[in-house]
Write a protein that holds these residues in place. Structure first.
Motif, PDB file in Angstrom:
ATOM      1  N   ALA A 164       0.838  -1.200   0.000  1.00 22.63           N
ATOM      2  CA  ALA A 164       0.000   0.000   0.000  1.00 22.63           C
ATOM      3  C   ALA A 164       0.867   1.242   0.000  1.00 22.63           C
ATOM      4  O   ALA A 164       1.981   1.251   0.542  1.00 22.63           O
ATOM      5  N   LEU A 165       0.346   2.296  -0.642  1.00 23.68           N
ATOM      6  CA  LEU A 165       1.004   3.594  -0.672  1.00 23.68           C
ATOM      7  C   LEU A 165       0.023   4.594  -0.058  1.00 23.68           C
ATOM      8  O   LEU A 165      -1.069   4.808  -0.601  1.00 23.68           O
ATOM      9  N   SER A 166       0.377   5.169   1.056  1.00 28.03           N
ATOM     10  CA  SER A 166      -0.587   6.016   1.778  1.00 28.03           C
ATOM     11  C   SER A 166      -0.113   7.456   1.887  1.00 28.03           C
ATOM     12  O   SER A 166       1.072   7.750   1.964  1.00 28.03           O
ATOM     13  N   ASP A 167      -1.070   8.348   1.893  1.00 27.62           N
ATOM     14  CA  ASP A 167      -0.849   9.783   2.073  1.00 27.62           C
ATOM     15  C   ASP A 167      -1.307  10.134   3.498  1.00 27.62           C
ATOM     16  O   ASP A 167      -1.925   9.314   4.182  1.00 27.62           O
ATOM     17  N   VAL A 168      -1.007  11.364   3.922  1.00 24.30           N
ATOM     18  CA  VAL A 168      -1.438  11.827   5.241  1.00 24.30           C
ATOM     19  C   VAL A 168      -2.134  13.176   5.081  1.00 24.30           C
ATOM     20  O   VAL A 168      -1.545  14.127   4.545  1.00 24.30           O
ATOM     21  N   LEU A 169      -3.388  13.221   5.483  1.00 25.35           N
ATOM     22  CA  LEU A 169      -4.140  14.473   5.483  1.00 25.35           C
ATOM     23  C   LEU A 169      -4.469  14.821   6.942  1.00 25.35           C
ATOM     24  O   LEU A 169      -4.669  13.936   7.775  1.00 25.35           O
ATOM     25  N   SER A 170      -4.565  16.124   7.233  1.00 25.51           N
ATOM     26  CA  SER A 170      -4.895  16.526   8.611  1.00 25.51           C
ATOM     27  C   SER A 170      -5.753  17.783   8.599  1.00 25.51           C
ATOM     28  O   SER A 170      -5.823  18.499   7.599  1.00 25.51           O
ATOM     29  N   PHE A 210      -2.353   1.251 -15.652  1.00 26.11           N
ATOM     30  CA  PHE A 210      -2.213   1.397 -14.205  1.00 26.11           C
ATOM     31  C   PHE A 210      -3.500   0.919 -13.550  1.00 26.11           C
ATOM     32  O   PHE A 210      -4.607   1.117 -14.073  1.00 26.11           O
ATOM     33  N   THR A 211      -3.371   0.266 -12.392  1.00 28.16           N
ATOM     34  CA  THR A 211      -4.551  -0.112 -11.614  1.00 28.16           C
ATOM     35  C   THR A 211      -4.197  -0.105 -10.129  1.00 28.16           C
ATOM     36  O   THR A 211      -3.030  -0.269  -9.759  1.00 28.16           O
ATOM     37  N   ALA A 212      -5.208   0.129  -9.316  1.00 27.80           N
ATOM     38  CA  ALA A 212      -5.021   0.117  -7.860  1.00 27.80           C
ATOM     39  C   ALA A 212      -6.387  -0.014  -7.201  1.00 27.80           C
ATOM     40  O   ALA A 212      -7.435   0.114  -7.865  1.00 27.80           O
ATOM     41  N   LYS A 213      -6.377  -0.274  -5.898  1.00 26.53           N
ATOM     42  CA  LYS A 213      -7.590  -0.227  -5.094  1.00 26.53           C
ATOM     43  C   LYS A 213      -7.430   0.972  -4.155  1.00 26.53           C
ATOM     44  O   LYS A 213      -6.440   1.053  -3.412  1.00 26.53           O
ATOM     45  N   VAL A 214      -8.390   1.889  -4.185  1.00 25.70           N
ATOM     46  CA  VAL A 214      -8.258   3.103  -3.386  1.00 25.70           C
ATOM     47  C   VAL A 214      -9.285   3.106  -2.254  1.00 25.70           C
ATOM     48  O   VAL A 214     -10.384   2.556  -2.385  1.00 25.70           O
ATOM     49  N   GLY A 215      -8.894   3.728  -1.148  1.00 28.32           N
ATOM     50  CA  GLY A 215      -9.792   3.827   0.003  1.00 28.32           C
ATOM     51  C   GLY A 215      -9.087   4.505   1.162  1.00 28.32           C
ATOM     52  O   GLY A 215      -7.929   4.923   1.060  1.00 28.32           O
ATOM     53  N   ILE A 216      -9.802   4.613   2.270  1.00 26.87           N
ATOM     54  CA  ILE A 216      -9.284   5.290   3.470  1.00 26.87           C
ATOM     55  C   ILE A 216      -8.902   4.234   4.505  1.00 26.87           C
ATOM     56  O   ILE A 216      -9.691   3.336   4.807  1.00 26.87           O
ATOM     57  N   ARG A 242     -12.390  11.902   4.418  1.00 27.42           N
ATOM     58  CA  ARG A 242     -12.851  11.680   3.048  1.00 27.42           C
ATOM     59  C   ARG A 242     -11.815  12.313   2.123  1.00 27.42           C
ATOM     60  O   ARG A 242     -11.345  13.425   2.374  1.00 27.42           O
ATOM     61  N   ALA A 243     -11.423  11.585   1.041  1.00 27.10           N
ATOM     62  CA  ALA A 243     -10.362  12.101   0.169  1.00 27.10           C
ATOM     63  C   ALA A 243     -10.676  11.818  -1.293  1.00 27.10           C
ATOM     64  O   ALA A 243     -11.398  10.874  -1.638  1.00 27.10           O
ATOM     65  N   ALA A 244     -10.102  12.675  -2.155  1.00 30.35           N
ATOM     66  CA  ALA A 244     -10.179  12.487  -3.604  1.00 30.35           C
ATOM     67  C   ALA A 244      -8.836  11.919  -4.070  1.00 30.35           C
ATOM     68  O   ALA A 244      -7.770  12.399  -3.647  1.00 30.35           O
ATOM     69  N   PHE A 245      -8.886  10.911  -4.948  1.00 32.24           N
ATOM     70  CA  PHE A 245      -7.671  10.245  -5.439  1.00 32.24           C
ATOM     71  C   PHE A 245      -7.387  10.706  -6.859  1.00 32.24           C
ATOM     72  O   PHE A 245      -8.263  10.680  -7.740  1.00 32.24           O
ATOM     73  N   LEU A 246      -6.127  11.113  -7.089  1.00 37.53           N
ATOM     74  CA  LEU A 246      -5.748  11.717  -8.366  1.00 37.53           C
ATOM     75  C   LEU A 246      -4.411  11.161  -8.852  1.00 37.53           C
ATOM     76  O   LEU A 246      -3.651  10.544  -8.092  1.00 37.53           O
ATOM     77  N   GLY A 247      -4.132  11.424 -10.114  1.00 39.14           N
ATOM     78  CA  GLY A 247      -2.853  11.060 -10.675  1.00 39.14           C
ATOM     79  C   GLY A 247      -2.606  11.874 -11.930  1.00 39.14           C
ATOM     80  O   GLY A 247      -3.469  12.644 -12.390  1.00 39.14           O
ATOM     81  N   GLU A 248      -1.426  11.737 -12.489  1.00 37.94           N
ATOM     82  CA  GLU A 248      -1.103  12.429 -13.724  1.00 37.94           C
ATOM     83  C   GLU A 248      -0.085  11.604 -14.495  1.00 37.94           C
ATOM     84  O   GLU A 248       0.865  11.055 -13.914  1.00 37.94           O
ATOM     85  N   ALA A 249      -0.284  11.499 -15.785  1.00 39.99           N
ATOM     86  CA  ALA A 249       0.684  10.861 -16.679  1.00 39.99           C
ATOM     87  C   ALA A 249       1.263  11.950 -17.561  1.00 39.99           C
ATOM     88  O   ALA A 249       0.520  12.735 -18.161  1.00 39.99           O
ATOM     89  N   TYR A 268      -5.822   8.902   6.349  1.00 41.03           N
ATOM     90  CA  TYR A 268      -4.798   8.268   5.516  1.00 41.03           C
ATOM     91  C   TYR A 268      -5.421   7.662   4.241  1.00 41.03           C
ATOM     92  O   TYR A 268      -5.879   6.508   4.252  1.00 41.03           O
ATOM     93  N   PRO A 269      -5.453   8.433   3.184  1.00 34.15           N
ATOM     94  CA  PRO A 269      -5.914   7.870   1.903  1.00 34.15           C
ATOM     95  C   PRO A 269      -4.863   6.886   1.368  1.00 34.15           C
ATOM     96  O   PRO A 269      -3.654   7.117   1.508  1.00 34.15           O
ATOM     97  N   VAL A 270      -5.324   5.770   0.771  1.00 32.09           N
ATOM     98  CA  VAL A 270      -4.425   4.667   0.391  1.00 32.09           C
ATOM     99  C   VAL A 270      -4.628   4.253  -1.069  1.00 32.09           C
ATOM    100  O   VAL A 270      -5.774   4.080  -1.535  1.00 32.09           O
TER     101      VAL A 270
END
Length: 401
Positions: A280-286, A308-314, A323-330, A387-389
């Motif tokens: 898992a790759l997690s971020d930290v929001l506060s 690319f594929t992943a499973k996203v959640g908190i 609650r978080a929004a999941f984003l990316g950029e190529a 922690y969005p993952v």
């Protein structure tokens, strides 16, 4: 004194050679008399066979010719058989029986050849005319080779993934019906057999294998030679095999700090709605920086990856209301200035939601970047963290990134 003698004349002795001759003649007569002069032996004949072509395509026709001679002279007007058999078999079948021409020849056509075929000519000889007897003769055996073919007509996939089954469908010439063909894979300059299949009565086959590791894979279908058929090989079929690689196992190319001090996604096990994820790759929001994204990570894929594929959640350890929004950029360059850059939007998740599978095409791009932001709908308590993952995040690549 007158002396006179009366005597019987002595027998004369025969020479020894005369006696021996007499004895020999006597034995000959006792044995039945002198033998009659011997009759002349049948004249020696030679028979040759030839074909109009010795290497032909399947279903071709050839003309078979036999030539009968006595010495250098042609033998005309006698019957000669032309025969054939499949190479390697024992029995002969007669193509034609005909009388030789003035040049000692007899010919016939053989059609629809499918396998290698042997031919010969046979002459039974004759004794009807003792002044012109001919011994029987059989020609040497000649072989006509029929070229065989194997073709791959289609495959079950053109873009195989590691572990995926690949089926090769194809056809052969009729001579290979019932034969076994081999699927071979190229390794360096060598070919290795990976699977076999039997050709059907309709001259078709299918054979399967499993795609190996990422990279170029080249295959062909080969029919080994037999006693009645030559070998045949299809043209080569190459694939770019792709493999899924977990981003947890790939070092990020960039972990730039943002104004809030984020230094990249953390690679740590997480649990989403009770389901554990080891990768898992997690971020930290506060609550203190809820208006900013906390961190991001970038990977250099070197234009080798297509998906690319992943499973996203908190993560379950997050504060209530996270609650978080999941984003990316190529994109193609690190300055993010390219017109071809593509924003990847994977939607939002709240704490307690089941992990959601997300996918994106990244073909043609060099870099992939992932991050998460706080949702405007989040309800934060003072000092709370969420922690969005990105769980099981993977990229599909032709070589390891």
């Amino acid at each position: 004194m007158d002396i006179s003698r009366t005597s019987t004349p002595r027998n004369r002795r025969r020479p020894r050679w005369l006696a021996a001759l007499a004895a020999t003649v006597a034995v000959a007569f006792l044995a039945g008399g002198l033998a009659a002069p011997a009759q002349a032996a049948p004249a020696k004949t030679t028979l040759a066979v030839s074909a109009s072509d010795y290497s032909v395509s399947p279903d071709a026709s050839v003309t078979v010719t036999g030539t009968l001679k006595r010495g250098s002279k042609a033998v005309a007007g006698v019957s000669v058989k032309l025969q054939k058999r499949t190479a390697g078999s024992k029995g002969w079948s007669t193509i034609a029986t005909a009388k030789t021409t003035s040049k000692g020849k007899v010919s016939a056509k053989v059609s629809k050849l499918k396998k290698d075929t042997e031919i010969r000519a046979v002459y039974a000889g004759t004794s009807k005319n003792k002044s012109a007897q001919y011994k029987s003769a059989t020609s040497s055996t000649r072989k006509i080779t029929v070229a065989q073919k194997v073709a791959v007509t289609k495959t079950s996939t053109g873009k195989p993934t590691t572990g995926e089954s690949i089926t090769f469908f194809g056809t052969t010439t009729p001579g290979l019906s019932g034969k076994t063909v081999e699927l071979q894979e190229k390794s360096g300059t060598q070919w290795t057999k990976v699977a076999t299949a039997k050709v059907s009565k309709k001259n078709a086959f299918f054979v399967k294998t499993t795609a190996g590791n990422a990279g170029k894979a080249t295959y062909r279908v080969h029919a080994p030679a037999s006693v009645s058929t030559g070998s045949a090989t299809s043209s080569e079929k190459s694939f770019a095999v792709h493999q899924w690689f977990f981003l947890n196992d790939v070092a990020p190319a960039d972990g730039s700090e943002w104004a809030d001090g984020g230094i990249g996604l953390d690679a740590t096990p997480s649990t989403i709605a009770g389901v554990p994820f080891n990768r898992a790759l997690s971020d930290v929001l506060s609550a203190d920086n809820s208006d900013l994204l906390a961190s991001y990570s970038t990977w250099n894929l070197d234009n080798r990856c297509v998906a690319f594929t992943a499973k996203v959640g908190i993560d379950d350890a997050s504060a209530e209301g996270t609650r978080a929004a999941f984003l990316g950029e190529a994109f193609t360059s690190l300055d993010n200035a390219g017109a071809s850059d593509t924003l990847l939007e994977f939607g939002e998740s709240a704490r307690g939601d089941k992990a959601k599978t997300v996918t994106a095409s990244i073909a043609g791009f060099t870099f992939l970047e992932l991050w998460a932001t706080d949702s405007t709908e989040a309800e934060w308590a003072e000092g709370a963290e969420g922690y969005p993952v990105f769980a099981d995040a993977r990229v599909l690549c032709s070589t390891a990134p």
